[in-house]
Design a protein around this motif. Structure first.
Motif, PDB file in Angstrom:
ATOM      1  N   ALA A 147     206.197  81.920 176.577  1.00 49.94           N
ATOM      2  CA  ALA A 147     207.057  80.788 176.925  1.00 49.94           C
ATOM      3  C   ALA A 147     208.146  80.582 175.887  1.00 49.94           C
ATOM      4  CB  ALA A 147     206.216  79.516 177.056  1.00 49.94           C
ATOM      5  N   ASP A 148     207.843  80.889 174.654  1.00 53.51           N
ATOM      6  CA  ASP A 148     208.786  80.683 173.555  1.00 53.51           C
ATOM      7  C   ASP A 148     208.614  81.819 172.540  1.00 53.51           C
ATOM      8  OD1 ASP A 148     210.337  79.969 171.439  1.00 53.51           O
ATOM      9  OD2 ASP A 148     209.303  78.079 171.015  1.00 53.51           O
ATOM     10  N   PRO A 149     209.396  82.893 172.716  1.00 55.29           N
ATOM     11  CA  PRO A 149     209.209  84.068 171.857  1.00 55.29           C
ATOM     12  C   PRO A 149     209.570  83.827 170.383  1.00 55.29           C
ATOM     13  CG  PRO A 149     210.440  84.622 173.844  1.00 55.29           C
ATOM     14  CD  PRO A 149     210.382  83.136 173.779  1.00 55.29           C
ATOM     15  N   THR A 150     210.074  82.616 170.060  1.00 56.48           N
ATOM     16  CA  THR A 150     210.286  82.363 168.633  1.00 56.48           C
ATOM     17  C   THR A 150     208.956  82.101 167.921  1.00 56.48           C
ATOM     18  OG1 THR A 150     210.607  79.958 168.823  1.00 56.48           O
ATOM     19  CG2 THR A 150     212.561  81.361 169.099  1.00 56.48           C
ATOM     20  N   GLU A 151     207.894  81.820 168.674  1.00 54.99           N
ATOM     21  CA  GLU A 151     206.561  81.736 168.061  1.00 54.99           C
ATOM     22  C   GLU A 151     205.970  83.132 168.051  1.00 54.99           C
ATOM     23  OE1 GLU A 151     203.778  79.004 169.863  1.00 54.99           O
ATOM     24  OE2 GLU A 151     202.414  79.163 168.141  1.00 54.99           O
ATOM     25  N   ARG A 152     205.496  83.563 166.920  1.00 50.92           N
ATOM     26  CA  ARG A 152     205.072  84.969 166.808  1.00 50.92           C
ATOM     27  C   ARG A 152     203.812  85.075 165.950  1.00 50.92           C
ATOM     28  NH1 ARG A 152     205.275  85.990 161.112  1.00 50.92           N
ATOM     29  NH2 ARG A 152     207.117  85.005 160.231  1.00 50.92           N
ATOM     30  N   LEU A 153     203.106  86.188 166.198  1.00 48.07           N
ATOM     31  CA  LEU A 153     201.916  86.479 165.401  1.00 48.07           C
ATOM     32  C   LEU A 153     202.317  86.591 163.930  1.00 48.07           C
ATOM     33  CD1 LEU A 153     198.856  87.251 165.514  1.00 48.07           C
ATOM     34  CD2 LEU A 153     199.614  89.637 165.680  1.00 48.07           C
ATOM     35  N   SER A 154     201.561  85.931 163.077  1.00 54.91           N
ATOM     36  CA  SER A 154     201.914  85.855 161.660  1.00 54.91           C
ATOM     37  C   SER A 154     200.771  86.379 160.810  1.00 54.91           C
ATOM     38  CB  SER A 154     202.211  84.401 161.277  1.00 54.91           C
ATOM     39  OG  SER A 154     202.236  84.255 159.873  1.00 54.91           O
ATOM     40  N   MET A 155     201.009  87.515 160.163  1.00 55.27           N
ATOM     41  CA  MET A 155     199.989  88.046 159.265  1.00 55.27           C
ATOM     42  C   MET A 155     199.792  87.122 158.064  1.00 55.27           C
ATOM     43  SD  MET A 155     198.588  90.687 160.586  1.00 55.27           S
ATOM     44  CE  MET A 155     198.677  89.637 162.039  1.00 55.27           C
ATOM     45  N   GLU A 156     200.890  86.494 157.607  1.00 54.31           N
ATOM     46  CA  GLU A 156     200.739  85.631 156.432  1.00 54.31           C
ATOM     47  C   GLU A 156     199.907  84.396 156.744  1.00 54.31           C
ATOM     48  OE1 GLU A 156     203.428  86.791 157.967  1.00 54.31           O
ATOM     49  OE2 GLU A 156     205.207  85.536 157.678  1.00 54.31           O
ATOM     50  N   ASP A 157     200.103  83.810 157.937  1.00 51.10           N
ATOM     51  CA  ASP A 157     199.277  82.661 158.316  1.00 51.10           C
ATOM     52  C   ASP A 157     197.843  83.087 158.626  1.00 51.10           C
ATOM     53  OD1 ASP A 157     201.016  80.020 158.668  1.00 51.10           O
ATOM     54  OD2 ASP A 157     202.261  81.725 159.213  1.00 51.10           O
ATOM     55  N   THR A 158     197.684  84.277 159.208  1.00 51.75           N
ATOM     56  CA  THR A 158     196.332  84.769 159.516  1.00 51.75           C
ATOM     57  C   THR A 158     195.552  85.016 158.230  1.00 51.75           C
ATOM     58  OG1 THR A 158     197.058  85.715 161.616  1.00 51.75           O
ATOM     59  CG2 THR A 158     195.066  86.647 160.626  1.00 51.75           C
ATOM     60  N   ARG A 159     196.179  85.624 157.238  1.00 48.36           N
ATOM     61  CA  ARG A 159     195.490  85.827 155.952  1.00 48.36           C
ATOM     62  C   ARG A 159     195.124  84.489 155.324  1.00 48.36           C
ATOM     63  NH1 ARG A 159     199.589  89.941 155.357  1.00 48.36           N
ATOM     64  NH2 ARG A 159     200.835  88.458 154.174  1.00 48.36           N
ATOM     65  N   SER A 160     196.036  83.533 155.416  1.00 55.96           N
ATOM     66  CA  SER A 160     195.795  82.217 154.845  1.00 55.96           C
ATOM     67  C   SER A 160     194.647  81.511 155.556  1.00 55.96           C
ATOM     68  CB  SER A 160     197.090  81.391 154.954  1.00 55.96           C
ATOM     69  OG  SER A 160     196.854  80.028 154.685  1.00 55.96           O
ATOM     70  N   LYS A 161     194.658  81.542 156.890  1.00 53.68           N
ATOM     71  CA  LYS A 161     193.614  80.854 157.648  1.00 53.68           C
ATOM     72  C   LYS A 161     192.254  81.529 157.443  1.00 53.68           C
ATOM     73  CE  LYS A 161     194.009  78.199 160.943  1.00 53.68           C
ATOM     74  NZ  LYS A 161     193.713  76.734 161.073  1.00 53.68           N
ATOM     75  N   ASN A 162     192.234  82.867 157.416  1.00 57.48           N
ATOM     76  CA  ASN A 162     190.966  83.597 157.349  1.00 57.48           C
ATOM     77  C   ASN A 162     190.553  83.927 155.922  1.00 57.48           C
ATOM     78  OD1 ASN A 162     191.013  83.487 160.120  1.00 57.48           O
ATOM     79  ND2 ASN A 162     191.674  85.598 160.405  1.00 57.48           N
ATOM     80  N   SER A 163     191.397  83.655 154.949  1.00 61.78           N
ATOM     81  CA  SER A 163     191.116  83.964 153.538  1.00 61.78           C
ATOM     82  C   SER A 163     190.692  85.417 153.380  1.00 61.78           C
ATOM     83  CB  SER A 163     190.053  83.016 152.972  1.00 61.78           C
ATOM     84  OG  SER A 163     190.553  81.694 152.948  1.00 61.78           O
ATOM     85  N   SER A 164     191.425  86.321 154.028  1.00 63.06           N
ATOM     86  CA  SER A 164     191.121  87.748 153.934  1.00 63.06           C
ATOM     87  C   SER A 164     192.404  88.539 154.136  1.00 63.06           C
ATOM     88  CB  SER A 164     190.096  88.140 154.999  1.00 63.06           C
ATOM     89  OG  SER A 164     189.886  89.543 154.980  1.00 63.06           O
ATOM     90  N   VAL A 165     192.487  89.677 153.457  1.00 65.00           N
ATOM     91  CA  VAL A 165     193.632  90.556 153.686  1.00 65.00           C
ATOM     92  C   VAL A 165     193.342  91.575 154.788  1.00 65.00           C
ATOM     93  CG1 VAL A 165     194.515  90.322 151.342  1.00 65.00           C
ATOM     94  CG2 VAL A 165     192.980  92.223 151.896  1.00 65.00           C
ATOM     95  N   TYR A 166     192.118  91.584 155.319  1.00 65.46           N
ATOM     96  CA  TYR A 166     191.775  92.504 156.396  1.00 65.46           C
ATOM     97  C   TYR A 166     191.656  91.727 157.704  1.00 65.46           C
ATOM     98  CZ  TYR A 166     190.563  95.592 152.513  1.00 65.46           C
ATOM     99  OH  TYR A 166     190.609  96.345 151.368  1.00 65.46           O
ATOM    100  N   ALA A 167     191.915  92.417 158.803  1.00 67.27           N
ATOM    101  CA  ALA A 167     191.650  91.859 160.134  1.00 67.27           C
ATOM    102  C   ALA A 167     190.437  92.585 160.692  1.00 67.27           C
ATOM    103  CB  ALA A 167     192.855  92.061 161.051  1.00 67.27           C
ATOM    104  N   ARG A 168     189.465  91.805 161.124  1.00 68.64           N
ATOM    105  CA  ARG A 168     188.205  92.404 161.579  1.00 68.64           C
ATOM    106  C   ARG A 168     187.787  91.777 162.902  1.00 68.64           C
ATOM    107  NH1 ARG A 168     186.752  91.328 155.988  1.00 68.64           N
ATOM    108  NH2 ARG A 168     186.470  93.247 154.810  1.00 68.64           N
ATOM    109  N   ALA A 169     186.910  92.515 163.627  1.00 68.09           N
ATOM    110  CA  ALA A 169     186.336  91.957 164.852  1.00 68.09           C
ATOM    111  C   ALA A 169     185.698  90.609 164.539  1.00 68.09           C
ATOM    112  CB  ALA A 169     185.307  92.919 165.433  1.00 68.09           C
ATOM    113  N   GLY A 170     185.939  89.657 165.395  1.00 65.71           N
ATOM    114  CA  GLY A 170     185.451  88.287 165.185  1.00 65.71           C
ATOM    115  C   GLY A 170     186.531  87.357 164.677  1.00 65.71           C
ATOM    116  N   ASP A 171     187.601  87.923 164.129  1.00 63.83           N
ATOM    117  CA  ASP A 171     188.668  87.084 163.574  1.00 63.83           C
ATOM    118  C   ASP A 171     189.548  86.501 164.681  1.00 63.83           C
ATOM    119  OD1 ASP A 171     187.863  87.701 161.016  1.00 63.83           O
ATOM    120  OD2 ASP A 171     189.548  89.061 160.597  1.00 63.83           O
ATOM    121  N   VAL A 172     190.045  85.304 164.423  1.00 62.80           N
ATOM    122  CA  VAL A 172     191.150  84.762 165.201  1.00 62.80           C
ATOM    123  C   VAL A 172     192.435  85.111 164.452  1.00 62.80           C
ATOM    124  CG1 VAL A 172     192.224  82.643 166.074  1.00 62.80           C
ATOM    125  CG2 VAL A 172     189.726  82.916 166.147  1.00 62.80           C
TER     126      VAL A 172
END
Ligand SMILES: [Zn+2]
Length: 215
Positions: free
Chosen positions: A45-70
């Motif tokens: 609906a609004d392509p200015t919103e995008r997947l953010s690795m920096e926010d994902t690392r911050s939210k998950n407190s991890s530098v890796y993305a793993r099964a189970g992660d949002v």
């Protein structure tokens, strides 16, 4: 294939955009086992919103993305859930998409296909004009962080047929790029990019993913 369901191929060295409805799954298969797949997501609906690795690392407190992660957007809203993974689970969130400047650093004198341009091409094919490239989720890219913060690059730990499944938490445009890097061994020791395949699965129970299933 840019529709709402079905199967498709991400040709070696190229990118593709797929549309996912909230609740749909996309299964990405590393058909030949050693291909890194740069991955982005944008709000449909609004392509200015995008997947953010920096926010994902911050939210998950991890530098890796793993099964189970949002995986989160730059507005810190859930965009994707990393549902399952048959590979050893090495997926980078740190490194930039390859781009022409990197290939110049590596000695290329001519244009070299690159993930950053693949993103632009894939989005243009679905009518989205976007110049800048956010940091990608680098599926199957085997980057490890040493105790002193060293970024260490290794060939993928995955094997042919390994697959990951992501679930859309909002309506999305997801872009996959079969990384064209053929100078360093980030796509395996043969330095030969390959096709990968995807399948869109309709909303429902979390699909069971077993090693060795047919495509
Ligand atoms: Zn690349």
């Amino acid at each position: 294939m840019n529709g709402a369901a079905g199967n498709g191929v991400i040709p070696a060295r190229h990118g593709r955009a797929v549309r996912l409805k909230q609740g749909q799954f996309v299964e990405l298969t590393n058909t030949f086992g050693q291909q890194v797949v740069d991955t982005w997501a944008f709000g449909a609906a609004d392509p200015t919103e995008r997947l953010s690795m920096e926010d994902t690392r911050s939210k998950n407190s991890s530098v890796y993305a793993r099964a189970g992660d949002v995986l989160y957007s730059d507005r810190r809203r859930p965009m994707l859930t990393f549902v399952s993974d048959t590979s050893p689970g090495r997926h980078d969130t740190l490194l930039c998409a390859c781009n022409q400047a990197i290939y110049v650093e590596l000695g290329c004198e001519q244009y070299h296909r690159n993930c950053r341009e693949n993103l632009r091409e894939a989005l243009a094919a679905v009518g989205i004009d976007r110049r800048e490239a956010p940091s990608p989720l680098n599926l199957f890219m085997n980057v490890q962080v040493g105790p002193e913060g060293q970024v260490q690059r290794f060939p993928p730990a995955s094997k042919p047929g390994d697959r990951v499944v992501l679930r859309a938490e909002m309506d999305l445009v997801v872009v996959f790029s079969s990384c064209p890097q053929d100078i360093t061994p980030i796509n395996g020791a043969l330095c030969t990019p390959t096709d990968v395949h995807y399948r869109i699965i309709d909303a429902g129970p979390i699909p069971v993913v077993a090693q060795g299933e047919p495509l």
